[in-house]
Motif scaffolding. Structure first.
Motif, PDB file in Angstrom:
ATOM      1  N   UNK A 148       0.831  -1.207   0.000  1.00 41.55           N
ATOM      2  CA  UNK A 148       0.000   0.000   0.000  1.00 41.55           C
ATOM      3  C   UNK A 148       0.865   1.255   0.000  1.00 41.55           C
ATOM      4  N   UNK A 149       1.931   1.245   0.813  1.00 39.00           N
ATOM      5  CA  UNK A 149       2.787   2.433   0.902  1.00 39.00           C
ATOM      6  C   UNK A 149       3.482   2.697  -0.427  1.00 39.00           C
ATOM      7  N   UNK A 150       4.031   1.630  -1.028  1.00 40.83           N
ATOM      8  CA  UNK A 150       4.823   1.826  -2.237  1.00 40.83           C
ATOM      9  C   UNK A 150       3.966   2.148  -3.455  1.00 40.83           C
ATOM     10  N   UNK A 151       2.673   1.780  -3.367  1.00 42.83           N
ATOM     11  CA  UNK A 151       1.765   2.101  -4.481  1.00 42.83           C
ATOM     12  C   UNK A 151       1.400   3.576  -4.481  1.00 42.83           C
ATOM     13  N   UNK A 152       1.576   4.190  -3.305  1.00 46.97           N
ATOM     14  CA  UNK A 152       1.126   5.568  -3.156  1.00 46.97           C
ATOM     15  C   UNK A 152       2.013   6.540  -3.923  1.00 46.97           C
ATOM     16  N   UNK A 153       1.375   7.441  -4.658  1.00 42.97           N
ATOM     17  CA  UNK A 153       2.116   8.358  -5.510  1.00 42.97           C
ATOM     18  C   UNK A 153       2.882   9.392  -4.680  1.00 42.97           C
ATOM     19  N   UNK A 154       2.211   9.877  -3.616  1.00 45.27           N
ATOM     20  CA  UNK A 154       2.803  10.963  -2.826  1.00 45.27           C
ATOM     21  C   UNK A 154       4.135  10.568  -2.204  1.00 45.27           C
ATOM     22  N   UNK A 155       4.257   9.297  -1.846  1.00 45.52           N
ATOM     23  CA  UNK A 155       5.495   8.914  -1.179  1.00 45.52           C
ATOM     24  C   UNK A 155       6.675   9.065  -2.137  1.00 45.52           C
ATOM     25  N   UNK A 156       6.446   8.714  -3.407  1.00 45.68           N
ATOM     26  CA  UNK A 156       7.537   8.835  -4.383  1.00 45.68           C
ATOM     27  C   UNK A 156       7.834  10.294  -4.672  1.00 45.68           C
ATOM     28  N   UNK A 157       6.763  11.096  -4.822  1.00 45.86           N
ATOM     29  CA  UNK A 157       6.977  12.522  -5.091  1.00 45.86           C
ATOM     30  C   UNK A 157       7.764  13.162  -3.961  1.00 45.86           C
ATOM     31  N   UNK A 158       7.337  12.872  -2.707  1.00 41.19           N
ATOM     32  CA  UNK A 158       7.997  13.527  -1.577  1.00 41.19           C
ATOM     33  C   UNK A 158       9.422  12.996  -1.400  1.00 41.19           C
ATOM     34  N   UNK A 159       9.631  11.736  -1.728  1.00 37.56           N
ATOM     35  CA  UNK A 159      10.997  11.194  -1.703  1.00 37.56           C
ATOM     36  C   UNK A 159      11.881  11.952  -2.680  1.00 37.56           C
ATOM     37  N   UNK A 160      11.345  12.144  -3.878  1.00 38.07           N
ATOM     38  CA  UNK A 160      12.107  12.862  -4.908  1.00 38.07           C
ATOM     39  C   UNK A 160      12.422  14.275  -4.427  1.00 38.07           C
ATOM     40  N   UNK A 161      11.404  14.963  -3.870  1.00 39.27           N
ATOM     41  CA  UNK A 161      11.618  16.328  -3.385  1.00 39.27           C
ATOM     42  C   UNK A 161      12.682  16.371  -2.291  1.00 39.27           C
ATOM     43  N   UNK A 162      12.629  15.400  -1.388  1.00 35.84           N
ATOM     44  CA  UNK A 162      13.619  15.371  -0.322  1.00 35.84           C
ATOM     45  C   UNK A 162      15.020  15.195  -0.892  1.00 35.84           C
ATOM     46  N   UNK A 163      15.164  14.289  -1.881  1.00 33.63           N
ATOM     47  CA  UNK A 163      16.493  14.097  -2.451  1.00 33.63           C
ATOM     48  C   UNK A 163      16.996  15.365  -3.129  1.00 33.63           C
ATOM     49  N   UNK A 164      16.099  16.045  -3.848  1.00 30.80           N
ATOM     50  CA  UNK A 164      16.504  17.305  -4.478  1.00 30.80           C
ATOM     51  C   UNK A 164      16.973  18.285  -3.407  1.00 30.80           C
ATOM     52  N   UNK A 165      16.165  18.413  -2.348  1.00 33.14           N
ATOM     53  CA  UNK A 165      16.513  19.376  -1.294  1.00 33.14           C
ATOM     54  C   UNK A 165      17.807  19.003  -0.586  1.00 33.14           C
ATOM     55  N   UNK A 166      17.992  17.735  -0.334  1.00 34.41           N
ATOM     56  CA  UNK A 166      19.209  17.316   0.369  1.00 34.41           C
ATOM     57  C   UNK A 166      20.437  17.604  -0.488  1.00 34.41           C
TER      58      UNK A 166
ATOM     59  N   UNK B 247       6.804  28.832  -1.795  1.00 30.90           N
ATOM     60  CA  UNK B 247       6.516  27.777  -2.755  1.00 30.90           C
ATOM     61  C   UNK B 247       7.613  27.548  -3.778  1.00 30.90           C
ATOM     62  N   UNK B 248       8.872  27.832  -3.362  1.00 29.57           N
ATOM     63  CA  UNK B 248       9.994  27.423  -4.196  1.00 29.57           C
ATOM     64  C   UNK B 248      10.958  26.656  -3.313  1.00 29.57           C
ATOM     65  N   UNK B 249      11.812  25.878  -3.954  1.00 34.81           N
ATOM     66  CA  UNK B 249      12.761  25.077  -3.193  1.00 34.81           C
ATOM     67  C   UNK B 249      13.799  25.984  -2.511  1.00 34.81           C
ATOM     68  N   UNK B 250      13.963  27.202  -3.022  1.00 36.07           N
ATOM     69  CA  UNK B 250      14.995  28.104  -2.475  1.00 36.07           C
ATOM     70  C   UNK B 250      14.704  28.488  -1.026  1.00 36.07           C
TER      71      UNK B 250
END
Lengths: 317, 295
Positions: free
Chosen positions: B64-82, B139-142
């Motif tokens: 259920x967790x891995x099927x969820x779209x938001x988890x992947x999006x937020x993972x991607x965002x976190x990697x970009x930010x890190x 609302x920007x990554x900056x």
């Protein structure tokens, strides 16, 4: 900082020296530009923006255009002193940080002392690896673990029920908020905070221990007469730093854990600033409350530092 | 090994036992989450008290967790930010530390004053927020990656280690006509790899864990970092999005499934840190030690 006598350095001389420096150290002055821009944007500008604490800030009029408050600009500060929540906020903030000072602060020292007494190097390593681990768990995950463990069907309630107690969601009980906050803080930080004391411990001269054991001192006795005095300067410094933030409890964990039912014991100054300022957009007032908070912090830091310098020769400055 | 008196022996035994308890207390909550995440939702509900093994076995929650779209999006965002945040912070911190490690320059004195001042007093939450807002960074990554780019503590650690390098290296290089840029890139940085790694990890982990700035500066869900999404799932308990289409439909089933989903989400979101942990621990301890020298 000492003020320079103006006779020696007139502005003209100073400028000429600066120009020479820029020419000679071009690279340094080039890389200083982004650093200065950073500080201008993210440090100086907010400091300047703190002016709104003395004004009735409105977005339309801007910082400069907004009118000053009454009481010579100190209107918001006066309001805060008469705020119905004033005493509750001060009391909660002090209670949480004093409890932290009482339990959280010594826990790391005790752990360091005990780890130091473990003789097997291997075991020592395992203990350190295990106790440092919680430090790397994010605050969000920590809080969600607190929620599930203290929930009605959570692990903690299982134990309470086993002991014959009544099940209840513990985070809705005001009298339990502080213990939960402090205990979870110790769980997350004790191992990590012990590192600095462990490094201070390793600097103690082993001959002192030998001398003590020849004199017939037991290990427990040696802890009190050799180890503790040895790390006292480090403890003092950490203590001063800690008192400097006596009035600033980490709001991140507070605002994740509190709710309407626990506000009476959980609401601290910084969470109040967050609620009034960012949720209610009451910018000027909450900026004033925040400023009040950091000024008191500075004063406490200064006083503790002064006292420590008087009493123990160890101080921050 | 010297002879140990009986009093000391009792002390050692008690101490070792207490340490064993400490290990258990530190590790067990994480293990519990791990076991619960693999448990069968129904059996987990009946489970009470300590758990030494998953109750039943099921990977439904993970599906259920891995099927969820938001988890992947937020993972991607976190990697970009890190990555973005750490890269920017490293460049800024190295520059700042290098300036501060120079001798007697006017600019050094100025930056030093600002740095020390920033450790003791700052504008605070609200003026900081208004400044970011006035730059149009909402609302920007900056808004997430720029403000923490220079941490005074990290600058001091780095400057101390720059200054600890033998001065003779630099002197001979500058006699040979090397510029300050050359000295930084070809002498100081290559010799400071350990401290650079430590500081990069400090910034990286701080970025990974940061959620508050995201909570106040971002309201587009597509920009949410992992930690902020976790708040929705774990603390505000909205697991509904993940349960659509999952087996249970009765109310009790849904509650049960929602619990295991939470546990699985915790594990999924903590995995990178746990994998990096041995590495992190070694370097972090070093960093704390370096910082401790200066006090």
């Amino acid at each position: 900082m000492k003020t320079r006598s103006k006779g020696k350095h007139s502005p003209g001389v100073w400028l000429r020296e600066l120009a020479d420096e820029v020419r000679e150290h071009k690279f340094i002055y080039i890389i200083a530009v982004p650093v200065l821009v950073y500080y201008l944007l993210f440090y100086i500008k907010p400091l300047y923006g703190l002016m709104i604490a003395f004004k009735d800030y409105s977005f339309v009029k801007g910082i400069v255009g907004s009118p000053w408050t009454d009481h010579y600009g100190f209107g918001h500060f006066m309001t805060f002193l008469q705020d119905p929540y004033f005493f509750r906020l001060i009391k909660n903030t002090l209670a949480i940080s004093c409890l932290g000072l009482l339990f959280d602060f010594p826990s790391a020292i005790i752990l360091a002392l005990l780890i130091n007494e473990v003789r097997s190097k291997h075991y020592k390593k395992i203990i350190q690896t295990a106790t440092y681990l919680p430090h790397f768990i994010s605050i969000m995950v920590l809080c969600s673990m607190i929620y599930t463990f203290t929930g009605r069907d959570g692990f903690v309630n299982d134990i309470i029920a086993m002991l014959g107690g009544e099940r209840s969601p513990l985070l809705t009980r005001p009298e339990l908020f502080r213990p939960i906050f402090i205990i979870s803080g110790i769980w997350q930080g004790v191992g990590w905070n012990s590192i600095i004391y462990l490094s201070a411990l390793s600097a103690i001269d082993p001959q002192l221990y030998e001398a003590a054991s020849i004199d017939g001192a037991s290990r427990v006795r040696q802890i009190f007469s050799v180890t503790l005095p040895g790390i006292l300067p480090t403890v003092t410094i950490m203590f001063i730093m800690r008192t400097g933030s006596l009035l600033s409890v980490g709001y991140e964990k507070i605002i994740l854990l509190y709710n309407d039912m626990t506000l009476e014991t959980a609401d601290v100054i910084s969470s109040y600033v967050y609620r009034r300022g960012l949720l209610n957009a009451d910018y000027s007032y909450s900026a004033a409350v925040g400023m009040f908070n950091s000024i008191i912090n500075l004063m406490i830091l200064w006083v503790t530092n002064y006292l420590c310098r008087r009493m123990s020769e160890t101080s921050l400055w | 090994m010297k002879r140990v008196s009986s009093g000391d022996r009792i002390f050692y035994i008690l101490n070792n036992a207490f340490m064993l308890l400490m290990i258990a207390v530190c590790i067990y909550p994480m293990l519990y989450v791990l076991f619960a995440s693999f448990s069968d939702a129904g059996k987990l509900m009946q489970q009470s008290g300590a758990m030494l093994w998953p109750a039943g076995f099921s990977t439904e929650a993970y599906k259920a967790v891995l099927k969820n779209r938001m988890i992947w999006i937020s993972y991607k965002n976190t990697f970009i930010q890190v990555f973005l945040g750490t890269a920017i912070a490293m460049v800024m911190t190295v520059m700042c530390a290098y300036i501060l490690s120079r001798k007697n320059l006017k600019i050094k004195k100025l930056i030093n004053i600002i740095l020390v001042a920033s450790m003791f007093f700052s504008g605070g939450m609200i003026p900081g927020y208004l400044a970011i807002k006035s730059y149009g960074m909402l609302n920007t990554v900056w808004a997430i990656v720029l403000p923490p780019a220079i941490s005074a503590m990290n600058v001091i650690v780095m400057r101390t280690s720059f200054q600890a390098l033998p001065a003779s290296l630099e002197e001979s290089a500058s006699i040979d006509g090397a510029s300050e840029m050359h000295i930084l890139f070809n002498i100081i940085l290559p010799l400071s790899k350990p401290v650079l790694a430590v500081i990069a990890l400090f910034y990286g982990v701080a970025m990974w864990n940061s959620w508050f700035s995201a909570a106040i500066y971002l309201d587009k869900r597509d920009l949410f970092p992992l930690q902020l999404y976790l708040r929705e799932v774990l603390i505000n308990s909205s697991t509904d999005a993940m349960m659509t289409g999952s087996a249970g439909s009765a109310a009790t089933d849904r509650v049960a499934v929602s619990e295991t989903i939470k546990y699985a989400t915790i594990i999924v979101s903590t995995l990178p840190i746990l994998f990096a942990y041995p590495f992190l621990q070694k370097y972090f301890v070093k960093g704390v030690m370096v910082g401790a020298i200066k006090g």
